[in-house]
Scaffold this motif. Sequence first.
Motif, PDB file in Angstrom:
ATOM      1  N   GLN A 184      46.994 -96.141  -9.058  1.00 49.46           N
ATOM      2  CA  GLN A 184      47.022 -96.079  -7.578  1.00 49.46           C
ATOM      3  C   GLN A 184      48.070 -96.620  -6.792  1.00 49.46           C
ATOM      4  OE1 GLN A 184      43.069 -97.974  -6.575  1.00 49.46           O
ATOM      5  NE2 GLN A 184      41.794 -96.307  -7.120  1.00 49.46           N
ATOM      6  N   GLY A 185      48.632 -97.361  -7.417  1.00 48.08           N
ATOM      7  CA  GLY A 185      49.793 -98.181  -6.733  1.00 48.08           C
ATOM      8  C   GLY A 185      51.133 -97.534  -7.173  1.00 48.08           C
ATOM      9  N   LEU A 186      51.179 -96.213  -7.664  1.00 46.99           N
ATOM     10  CA  LEU A 186      52.220 -95.546  -8.216  1.00 46.99           C
ATOM     11  C   LEU A 186      52.494 -94.198  -7.357  1.00 46.99           C
ATOM     12  CD1 LEU A 186      52.237 -96.184 -12.101  1.00 46.99           C
ATOM     13  CD2 LEU A 186      53.472 -97.582 -10.162  1.00 46.99           C
ATOM     14  N   GLY A 187      52.450 -94.152  -5.987  1.00 46.77           N
ATOM     15  CA  GLY A 187      52.487 -93.231  -5.370  1.00 46.77           C
ATOM     16  C   GLY A 187      53.746 -92.109  -5.217  1.00 46.77           C
ATOM     17  N   GLN A 188      54.907 -92.775  -6.045  1.00 46.23           N
ATOM     18  CA  GLN A 188      56.087 -92.238  -6.055  1.00 46.23           C
ATOM     19  C   GLN A 188      56.167 -91.298  -7.145  1.00 46.23           C
ATOM     20  OE1 GLN A 188      58.432 -92.590  -3.357  1.00 46.23           O
ATOM     21  NE2 GLN A 188      56.504 -93.599  -2.328  1.00 46.23           N
ATOM     22  N   LEU A 189      55.604 -91.311  -8.292  1.00 51.68           N
ATOM     23  CA  LEU A 189      55.362 -90.711  -9.478  1.00 51.68           C
ATOM     24  C   LEU A 189      55.548 -89.153  -9.143  1.00 51.68           C
ATOM     25  CD1 LEU A 189      52.816 -91.939 -12.033  1.00 51.68           C
ATOM     26  CD2 LEU A 189      55.388 -92.247 -12.010  1.00 51.68           C
ATOM     27  N   GLN A 190      56.411 -88.745 -10.119  1.00 50.80           N
ATOM     28  CA  GLN A 190      56.814 -87.241  -9.969  1.00 50.80           C
ATOM     29  C   GLN A 190      56.747 -86.511 -11.419  1.00 50.80           C
ATOM     30  OE1 GLN A 190      61.129 -87.318  -8.785  1.00 50.80           O
ATOM     31  NE2 GLN A 190      60.574 -87.151  -6.637  1.00 50.80           N
ATOM     32  N   PHE A 191      56.647 -87.439 -12.211  1.00 50.60           N
ATOM     33  CA  PHE A 191      56.630 -87.225 -13.861  1.00 50.60           C
ATOM     34  C   PHE A 191      55.370 -88.078 -14.547  1.00 50.60           C
ATOM     35  CE2 PHE A 191      60.672 -85.835 -12.041  1.00 50.60           C
ATOM     36  CZ  PHE A 191      60.872 -84.617 -12.448  1.00 50.60           C
ATOM     37  N   LEU A 192      54.334 -87.383 -15.017  1.00 50.04           N
ATOM     38  CA  LEU A 192      53.341 -88.297 -15.767  1.00 50.04           C
ATOM     39  C   LEU A 192      53.002 -87.739 -17.015  1.00 50.04           C
ATOM     40  CD1 LEU A 192      51.349 -90.662 -15.656  1.00 50.04           C
ATOM     41  CD2 LEU A 192      49.896 -89.200 -14.278  1.00 50.04           C
ATOM     42  N   THR A 193      53.150 -88.608 -17.971  1.00 53.13           N
ATOM     43  CA  THR A 193      52.514 -88.291 -19.264  1.00 53.13           C
ATOM     44  C   THR A 193      51.642 -89.516 -19.640  1.00 53.13           C
ATOM     45  OG1 THR A 193      54.600 -87.044 -20.122  1.00 53.13           O
ATOM     46  CG2 THR A 193      53.143 -87.699 -21.775  1.00 53.13           C
ATOM     47  N   LEU A 194      50.484 -88.860 -19.943  1.00 54.31           N
ATOM     48  CA  LEU A 194      49.217 -89.713 -20.672  1.00 54.31           C
ATOM     49  C   LEU A 194      48.804 -89.213 -21.740  1.00 54.31           C
ATOM     50  CD1 LEU A 194      47.122 -90.323 -17.392  1.00 54.31           C
ATOM     51  CD2 LEU A 194      48.957 -91.797 -18.431  1.00 54.31           C
ATOM     52  N   LYS A 195      49.116 -89.920 -22.939  1.00 52.17           N
ATOM     53  CA  LYS A 195      48.641 -89.529 -24.372  1.00 52.17           C
ATOM     54  C   LYS A 195      47.401 -90.340 -24.488  1.00 52.17           C
ATOM     55  CE  LYS A 195      53.245 -87.979 -25.553  1.00 52.17           C
ATOM     56  NZ  LYS A 195      54.252 -88.110 -26.461  1.00 52.17           N
ATOM     57  N   LEU A 196      46.509 -89.763 -24.394  1.00 52.81           N
ATOM     58  CA  LEU A 196      44.971 -90.663 -24.697  1.00 52.81           C
ATOM     59  C   LEU A 196      43.988 -89.957 -25.767  1.00 52.81           C
ATOM     60  CD1 LEU A 196      44.341 -91.234 -21.086  1.00 52.81           C
ATOM     61  CD2 LEU A 196      44.170 -93.019 -22.472  1.00 52.81           C
ATOM     62  N   TYR A 197      44.594 -89.246 -26.709  1.00 53.15           N
ATOM     63  CA  TYR A 197      44.088 -88.709 -27.660  1.00 53.15           C
ATOM     64  C   TYR A 197      43.148 -89.525 -28.600  1.00 53.15           C
ATOM     65  CZ  TYR A 197      48.404 -89.573 -30.057  1.00 53.15           C
ATOM     66  OH  TYR A 197      49.528 -90.397 -30.740  1.00 53.15           O
ATOM     67  N   SER A 198      41.750 -89.022 -28.950  1.00 49.01           N
ATOM     68  CA  SER A 198      40.984 -90.010 -29.695  1.00 49.01           C
ATOM     69  C   SER A 198      40.928 -91.412 -29.421  1.00 49.01           C
ATOM     70  CB  SER A 198      41.461 -89.826 -31.399  1.00 49.01           C
ATOM     71  OG  SER A 198      41.669 -88.371 -31.950  1.00 49.01           O
ATOM     72  N   ASN A 199      40.325 -91.299 -28.091  1.00 49.84           N
ATOM     73  CA  ASN A 199      40.380 -92.730 -27.582  1.00 49.84           C
ATOM     74  C   ASN A 199      38.994 -93.135 -26.687  1.00 49.84           C
ATOM     75  OD1 ASN A 199      42.339 -94.986 -27.765  1.00 49.84           O
ATOM     76  ND2 ASN A 199      43.451 -93.074 -27.246  1.00 49.84           N
ATOM     77  N   GLY A 200      37.888 -92.156 -27.045  1.00 47.03           N
ATOM     78  CA  GLY A 200      36.570 -92.441 -26.396  1.00 47.03           C
ATOM     79  C   GLY A 200      36.560 -92.384 -24.941  1.00 47.03           C
ATOM     80  N   VAL A 201      37.136 -91.423 -24.388  1.00 48.93           N
ATOM     81  CA  VAL A 201      37.342 -91.374 -22.707  1.00 48.93           C
ATOM     82  C   VAL A 201      36.040 -91.101 -22.512  1.00 48.93           C
ATOM     83  CG1 VAL A 201      38.267 -89.922 -21.107  1.00 48.93           C
ATOM     84  CG2 VAL A 201      40.037 -91.190 -22.774  1.00 48.93           C
ATOM     85  N   GLY A 202      35.361 -89.932 -22.714  1.00 49.48           N
ATOM     86  CA  GLY A 202      33.980 -89.541 -22.218  1.00 49.48           C
ATOM     87  C   GLY A 202      34.286 -88.861 -20.966  1.00 49.48           C
ATOM     88  N   VAL A 203      33.229 -88.510 -20.550  1.00 48.54           N
ATOM     89  CA  VAL A 203      32.945 -87.666 -19.049  1.00 48.54           C
ATOM     90  C   VAL A 203      33.281 -88.790 -17.884  1.00 48.54           C
ATOM     91  CG1 VAL A 203      31.605 -86.662 -17.738  1.00 48.54           C
ATOM     92  CG2 VAL A 203      31.335 -86.205 -20.073  1.00 48.54           C
ATOM     93  N   GLU A 204      32.859 -89.917 -18.028  1.00 51.82           N
ATOM     94  CA  GLU A 204      33.038 -91.018 -16.708  1.00 51.82           C
ATOM     95  C   GLU A 204      34.714 -91.219 -16.877  1.00 51.82           C
ATOM     96  OE1 GLU A 204      31.083 -91.561 -14.376  1.00 51.82           O
ATOM     97  OE2 GLU A 204      29.837 -89.896 -15.263  1.00 51.82           O
ATOM     98  N   GLY A 205      35.038 -91.646 -17.861  1.00 57.84           N
ATOM     99  CA  GLY A 205      36.438 -91.729 -18.056  1.00 57.84           C
ATOM    100  C   GLY A 205      37.386 -90.810 -17.359  1.00 57.84           C
ATOM    101  N   CYS A 206      37.139 -89.611 -17.998  1.00 58.38           N
ATOM    102  CA  CYS A 206      37.721 -88.304 -17.460  1.00 58.38           C
ATOM    103  C   CYS A 206      37.777 -88.382 -16.066  1.00 58.38           C
ATOM    104  CB  CYS A 206      37.330 -87.187 -18.171  1.00 58.38           C
ATOM    105  SG  CYS A 206      38.211 -85.723 -17.952  1.00 58.38           S
TER     106      CYS A 206
END
Length: 141
Positions: A57-79
Motif C-alpha cells: 500500500q505504501g509503494l504507489g510509485q511502483l511501475q514493475f512488480l514481481t512476486l514469486k510466491l509459489y508453493s506457499n499456502g496462499v489460499g483464496v483469502e490470501g489471493c
Amino acid sequence: GDGDGGGRLRLRHHDAAQALSSGFPSDAAGIVDLELDFAARSAVGCAGCFALAERLQGLGQLQFLTLKLYSNGVGVEGCHALARAVGDLQRLEALTLWLYDNAIGAEGCRVLAEKLGGLRNLESLTLKLNMNGIGDEGCIA
C-alpha cells in the motif's frame, strides 16, 4: 513526467520473509521496481499475504512488480488480499505473479482478473497459476 529516477529493490528468500515482518527499508517508498522472491514452502500463507498487501500500500510509485510466491499456502483469502493491493498500484506497467501450487482455485482467478483488469497502465502481465485447482471457471475468468 515521472522521471524521478526511483530505485529498484530485490529481496530473496530470507530477506523477503523479513520484509513481511519488519517492513521494507525506510527509503522504499520511492522505488519503481520491486521483486520479492519467497522460497517455496516458506509458509507465507494467508497471514503473510495480508502483511504483504499492507506493505504494498505504501509503494504507489511502483511501475514493475514481481512476486514469486509459489508453493506457499496462499489460499483464496490470501489471493484476495494480494489482488486488492496490487489492483491499487495504478502506475504498474509490468506485473509478474508466480502463484502456482497455492490452492487459490477458481475464486482466486476471478478476483485476480477483476482487480488486475483495472490497471490502466499495465503493458506486460505474466501469471503462473498452475497446480491451483482452477478448473474451467477459473480459466474463463
